[in-house]
Scaffold this motif. Sequence first.
Motif, PDB file in Angstrom:
ATOM      1  N   SER A  14      -8.113  -1.828 -15.269  1.00 36.75           N
ATOM      2  CA  SER A  14      -8.733  -3.043 -14.732  1.00 36.75           C
ATOM      3  C   SER A  14      -7.888  -4.275 -15.017  1.00 36.75           C
ATOM      4  O   SER A  14      -8.160  -5.347 -14.490  1.00 36.75           O
ATOM      5  CB  SER A  14     -10.123  -3.231 -15.351  1.00 36.75           C
ATOM      6  OG  SER A  14     -10.036  -3.366 -16.750  1.00 36.75           O
ATOM      7  N   GLY A  29      -4.230  -6.448 -15.095  1.00 34.46           N
ATOM      8  CA  GLY A  29      -2.929  -6.537 -14.453  1.00 34.46           C
ATOM      9  C   GLY A  29      -1.845  -6.416 -15.503  1.00 34.46           C
ATOM     10  O   GLY A  29      -1.891  -7.096 -16.540  1.00 34.46           O
ATOM     11  N   ASP A  54       1.514 -11.561  -2.703  1.00 30.30           N
ATOM     12  CA  ASP A  54       2.077 -10.738  -1.624  1.00 30.30           C
ATOM     13  C   ASP A  54       3.098  -9.796  -2.234  1.00 30.30           C
ATOM     14  O   ASP A  54       4.049 -10.232  -2.899  1.00 30.30           O
ATOM     15  CB  ASP A  54       2.716 -11.644  -0.574  1.00 30.30           C
ATOM     16  CG  ASP A  54       3.204 -10.849   0.640  1.00 30.30           C
ATOM     17  OD1 ASP A  54       3.211  -9.614   0.590  1.00 30.30           O
ATOM     18  OD2 ASP A  54       3.581 -11.516   1.636  1.00 30.30           O
ATOM     19  N   ARG A  55       2.922  -8.464  -2.025  1.00 28.05           N
ATOM     20  CA  ARG A  55       3.831  -7.474  -2.585  1.00 28.05           C
ATOM     21  C   ARG A  55       5.271  -7.712  -2.110  1.00 28.05           C
ATOM     22  O   ARG A  55       6.231  -7.489  -2.860  1.00 28.05           O
ATOM     23  CB  ARG A  55       3.349  -6.058  -2.210  1.00 28.05           C
ATOM     24  CG  ARG A  55       4.390  -4.957  -2.308  1.00 28.05           C
ATOM     25  CD  ARG A  55       4.987  -4.842  -3.693  1.00 28.05           C
ATOM     26  NE  ARG A  55       4.047  -4.297  -4.636  1.00 28.05           N
ATOM     27  CZ  ARG A  55       4.308  -4.177  -5.930  1.00 28.05           C
ATOM     28  NH1 ARG A  55       5.448  -4.616  -6.410  1.00 28.05           N
ATOM     29  NH2 ARG A  55       3.417  -3.674  -6.741  1.00 28.05           N
ATOM     30  N   GLY A  99      -3.786 -12.455  -6.017  1.00 30.43           N
ATOM     31  CA  GLY A  99      -3.649 -12.478  -4.568  1.00 30.43           C
ATOM     32  C   GLY A  99      -2.207 -12.605  -4.114  1.00 30.43           C
ATOM     33  O   GLY A  99      -1.926 -13.214  -3.075  1.00 30.43           O
ATOM     34  N   GLN A 143      -1.788   2.247 -12.999  1.00 32.57           N
ATOM     35  CA  GLN A 143      -2.158   1.691 -11.703  1.00 32.57           C
ATOM     36  C   GLN A 143      -3.650   1.413 -11.573  1.00 32.57           C
ATOM     37  O   GLN A 143      -4.055   0.581 -10.768  1.00 32.57           O
ATOM     38  CB  GLN A 143      -1.701   2.634 -10.582  1.00 32.57           C
ATOM     39  CG  GLN A 143      -0.201   2.765 -10.464  1.00 32.57           C
ATOM     40  CD  GLN A 143       0.488   1.423 -10.254  1.00 32.57           C
ATOM     41  OE1 GLN A 143      -0.090   0.504  -9.669  1.00 32.57           O
ATOM     42  NE2 GLN A 143       1.715   1.306 -10.735  1.00 32.57           N
ATOM     43  N   GLU A 175      -0.621  -2.694  -9.326  1.00 27.49           N
ATOM     44  CA  GLU A 175      -1.292  -3.307  -8.184  1.00 27.49           C
ATOM     45  C   GLU A 175      -2.383  -4.294  -8.624  1.00 27.49           C
ATOM     46  O   GLU A 175      -2.669  -5.261  -7.936  1.00 27.49           O
ATOM     47  CB  GLU A 175      -1.910  -2.216  -7.293  1.00 27.49           C
ATOM     48  CG  GLU A 175      -0.900  -1.358  -6.568  1.00 27.49           C
ATOM     49  CD  GLU A 175      -0.084  -2.171  -5.573  1.00 27.49           C
ATOM     50  OE1 GLU A 175      -0.624  -3.187  -5.048  1.00 27.49           O
ATOM     51  OE2 GLU A 175       1.081  -1.829  -5.338  1.00 27.49           O
ATOM     52  N   GLN A 176      -2.994  -4.035  -9.779  1.00 23.87           N
ATOM     53  CA  GLN A 176      -4.074  -4.912 -10.235  1.00 23.87           C
ATOM     54  C   GLN A 176      -3.551  -6.323 -10.527  1.00 23.87           C
ATOM     55  O   GLN A 176      -4.236  -7.322 -10.307  1.00 23.87           O
ATOM     56  CB  GLN A 176      -4.750  -4.326 -11.484  1.00 23.87           C
ATOM     57  CG  GLN A 176      -5.981  -5.077 -11.942  1.00 23.87           C
ATOM     58  CD  GLN A 176      -7.080  -5.071 -10.893  1.00 23.87           C
ATOM     59  OE1 GLN A 176      -7.094  -4.226 -10.013  1.00 23.87           O
ATOM     60  NE2 GLN A 176      -7.975  -6.043 -10.963  1.00 23.87           N
ATOM     61  N   TYR A 177      -2.308  -6.407 -11.042  1.00 22.91           N
ATOM     62  CA  TYR A 177      -1.686  -7.709 -11.290  1.00 22.91           C
ATOM     63  C   TYR A 177      -1.572  -8.500  -9.994  1.00 22.91           C
ATOM     64  O   TYR A 177      -1.904  -9.684  -9.927  1.00 22.91           O
ATOM     65  CB  TYR A 177      -0.315  -7.497 -11.926  1.00 22.91           C
ATOM     66  CG  TYR A 177       0.498  -8.763 -12.039  1.00 22.91           C
ATOM     67  CD1 TYR A 177       0.159  -9.757 -12.943  1.00 22.91           C
ATOM     68  CD2 TYR A 177       1.609  -8.964 -11.228  1.00 22.91           C
ATOM     69  CE1 TYR A 177       0.907 -10.922 -13.050  1.00 22.91           C
ATOM     70  CE2 TYR A 177       2.371 -10.116 -11.318  1.00 22.91           C
ATOM     71  CZ  TYR A 177       2.016 -11.093 -12.232  1.00 22.91           C
ATOM     72  OH  TYR A 177       2.745 -12.242 -12.321  1.00 22.91           O
ATOM     73  N   LEU A 178      -1.114  -7.844  -8.956  1.00 21.01           N
ATOM     74  CA  LEU A 178      -0.986  -8.517  -7.663  1.00 21.01           C
ATOM     75  C   LEU A 178      -2.349  -8.919  -7.111  1.00 21.01           C
ATOM     76  O   LEU A 178      -2.526  -9.985  -6.535  1.00 21.01           O
ATOM     77  CB  LEU A 178      -0.256  -7.595  -6.671  1.00 21.01           C
ATOM     78  CG  LEU A 178       1.146  -7.131  -7.078  1.00 21.01           C
ATOM     79  CD1 LEU A 178       1.683  -6.141  -6.065  1.00 21.01           C
ATOM     80  CD2 LEU A 178       2.091  -8.312  -7.224  1.00 21.01           C
ATOM     81  N   SER A 179      -3.333  -8.027  -7.300  1.00 17.54           N
ATOM     82  CA  SER A 179      -4.667  -8.285  -6.762  1.00 17.54           C
ATOM     83  C   SER A 179      -5.349  -9.455  -7.460  1.00 17.54           C
ATOM     84  O   SER A 179      -6.037 -10.250  -6.823  1.00 17.54           O
ATOM     85  CB  SER A 179      -5.516  -7.015  -6.890  1.00 17.54           C
ATOM     86  OG  SER A 179      -6.839  -7.264  -6.476  1.00 17.54           O
ATOM     87  N   ILE A 180      -5.150  -9.560  -8.782  1.00 18.80           N
ATOM     88  CA  ILE A 180      -5.806 -10.631  -9.538  1.00 18.80           C
ATOM     89  C   ILE A 180      -5.431 -11.993  -8.993  1.00 18.80           C
ATOM     90  O   ILE A 180      -6.274 -12.878  -8.809  1.00 18.80           O
ATOM     91  CB  ILE A 180      -5.449 -10.528 -11.038  1.00 18.80           C
ATOM     92  CG1 ILE A 180      -6.206  -9.359 -11.678  1.00 18.80           C
ATOM     93  CG2 ILE A 180      -5.779 -11.821 -11.777  1.00 18.80           C
ATOM     94  CD1 ILE A 180      -5.842  -9.117 -13.121  1.00 18.80           C
TER      95      ILE A 180
END
Length: 831
Positions: free
Chosen positions: A159, A161, A185-186, A183, A156, A176-181
């Motif tokens: 750095s 995804g 929506d979960r 942007g 999790q 979560e990093q994959y989603l953040s990279i």
Amino acid sequence: MKAIRQSPIGCDGTDQLRTLLALHAIALGSLTQGLCMLDAEYRIALFNRRYAEVYKIPPKRVRVGMPVREILDQIAERADSCDKTREYIWKRYRSHLARRRPFVRHHRLSDGTVVVARFQPINGGGWLSVSENAASHRHGEDRLRTTMERLDEVFQNTSHGLCLFDANERLIFCNEQYLSIYGFDRNKIQAGIEYRNILSHAATLDHFSGLSAEELYERCVNALQNREMAKYQVQLSNGRVIEKIVRPLADGSWIAEHREVTVEKRHEEALHERNLLLDATLEHMAHGLCAFDRDLRVIVVNRRYLDMYGLSVDHAKPGTALIDLMRASIARGIHSPGISAEEMFVDFKRRLIERKEPVLYRQLSDGRIIAVRHQPMTNGGWVGTYEDITEQRTAEQNIVRIARHDSLTGLPNRLVFRERMAQGLARVQANAELMAVICIDLDNFKLINDSLGHPIGDKLLCSVAERLNTAIRECDTIARIGGDEFAILQFVSNRSAAEALAARLLLKTEEPVVIEGQEINAACSVGIAVAPSDGTDSDHLMQCADLALYAAKADGRNTFRCFEHEMEARVQARRALEIDMRRALTSGEFDLAYQPVVTAGGGELAGMEALVRWTHPERGPLAPAEFIRIAEETGLIVPLGEWVLRNACTEAARWPDPIKVAVNLSPIQFRNPGLVSSVVQALASAHLSARRLELEVTEAVLLQSHPSVLEILHQLRALGVGICIDDFGTGYSSLSYLRRFPFDKIKIDRSFIADADREQNVEPIIRAIAGLGAALGMATTAEGVETAEQLEIVRRAGCNEVQGYLISRPCPISQLPDLIARWRGRAAAAA
């Protein structure tokens, strides 16, 4: 060829995912617990070897993608459970899994072993199961919890995804990093979503730049079909760069790593550009370069260095000892014979390291001289630059020669001529010898340059220089001292010898020069001064020769003149006259006189020619021939001509219409871009109609052969001004001017009229000119008519107008009213 250099020692950026997966593999393989990861559909996504061992299931019967129900059935077999018991176990499991909370189950195997299974929900809808013998459960529980927590923390908090897809391209889990990279929506990126739909979702967010979602999908699928790892970069629309690594697994599923490399990409591009720049700089250096470390071993060399010493790339690989380079170049015969590599190396170290000489010079066997300059580096090494200064020294010698010779003709220049003159004058004073200073100037060179162009003019100068050079002795000095000016120094026995040389020079240059198919007159004018009779000072002697040259040009050109002391007086008088003329323009000393032009048949007054007159306050009236030429040479003809034009138009406005006024224009005035404007202003200021103004030009105007001359003439004619060619018949190409420009009037030169009543062959010429003018629609005026016989001849020849002393001498303005009235009265009486 790129510069040869060592790669820097150190880490070049280990792939984080590769390290992460390796650590995971080590961790999973070394666990005493069995580990199994389930996806959201309760299928095995990942497991370790220990998992099958704990339940005593053959490893081949556990595989990725298998439903957890099948595993439970196999566990029940090991516990001798009936089918009813198996169904009960599955219901209990399914109930726990549906609640999505951690739970623990115990399984007693047929050999009495109790296995404890702990289940922990993970992101994406999956589960993580850890199984171990009950006997070791209590001792390893804390350790297992710590291991599991660390594994989850690694997944999790990395750095990168990370996401795992099954063989059907469905998402098993992601961090979560994959989603953040991206942007994401979960709520939209859930376990079970297909990979293609994830890309479509990214496309709707306008994430990609340059690549479509379909192209990205094809990249990934191709890698999976080839069963090989694929790495590629994607640039997002906001400029960020994401590196994606796809790693296929044995069962058709795959792991994908997503890492933002925007900064690294920029650094990489900057580094690449810097390396390209460094390589280009090294390879395009004019000097050779070789860098050594503290042990005098090669770090980097460039191609220029290798070429300079006859070495190949293999001779100068990084790490090669300097002495080995020396051995290689000596073996190829580059250095002067008789020196060994060891001697050269010792000399190099002594002079460079001990004496710290800034430059070492090497004499090579082919005569080249190499200047070696070394700069120490902070790490103890050296950077050496190797310059072949053979050409530099040759260039320095050439520069010295260029500084003393004319670049066009190759003759000595003014500097050398002055030195030789100073040496010659010293010899004159010491030995009582005579030295002639001869100045030569091409006739009409400016006209040739302007009409045929500077390249033709340059070739003419070179041709004349060759001819002049063949006319002198080897001990004489010839130089080009200006644009079309040459000068010669020669020791002579008497002045006659100098005159004989001048005659030879004229003979050498009298034959025309053919350049690019054009025959060009190369005639020159020559001026002679002799030391010591004409002076013993260099500047004074040159001035004397220049005055003699000026006299030769004034006497008709293509001749020579020796200096005479009266020439200085004439020059002084000319300079004084120039000064007086400048004053006269501002003090109103100039006046205009007007000479009538009448019709040849009826004797009617057609017009009057304005003639400038100058009454000098000390010398009295001066003939135009005395000051017009000076005005043209000094450029004063432009303001003087404008004054004549203004005053003539003002005076003509007082005359009865249609009497015209004629004004002469000098060729120099056509170089003034404001000539047309001056004519317009003069007409407007005087309120004189343009049809009552005639402008007279000579063939010298058209000899300038410049497009602007004809353009100005057409502009003047467009105003309504009449254009007249004056002194017609005196030029060898007068007829060509009538073709180039449609003149309104032809003025037959007075030289024809003066001989008309004495030579029988003149009248036919006048008749021919008058007939030519009539055929071309041009009026003809005979000027210089002084006798009744001449008047009768020009009338018979068909001339339209006459002008001359027989009609009237030029009259001052005060006499014009009576003159006009008299001629108008004659015309009325004749009618």
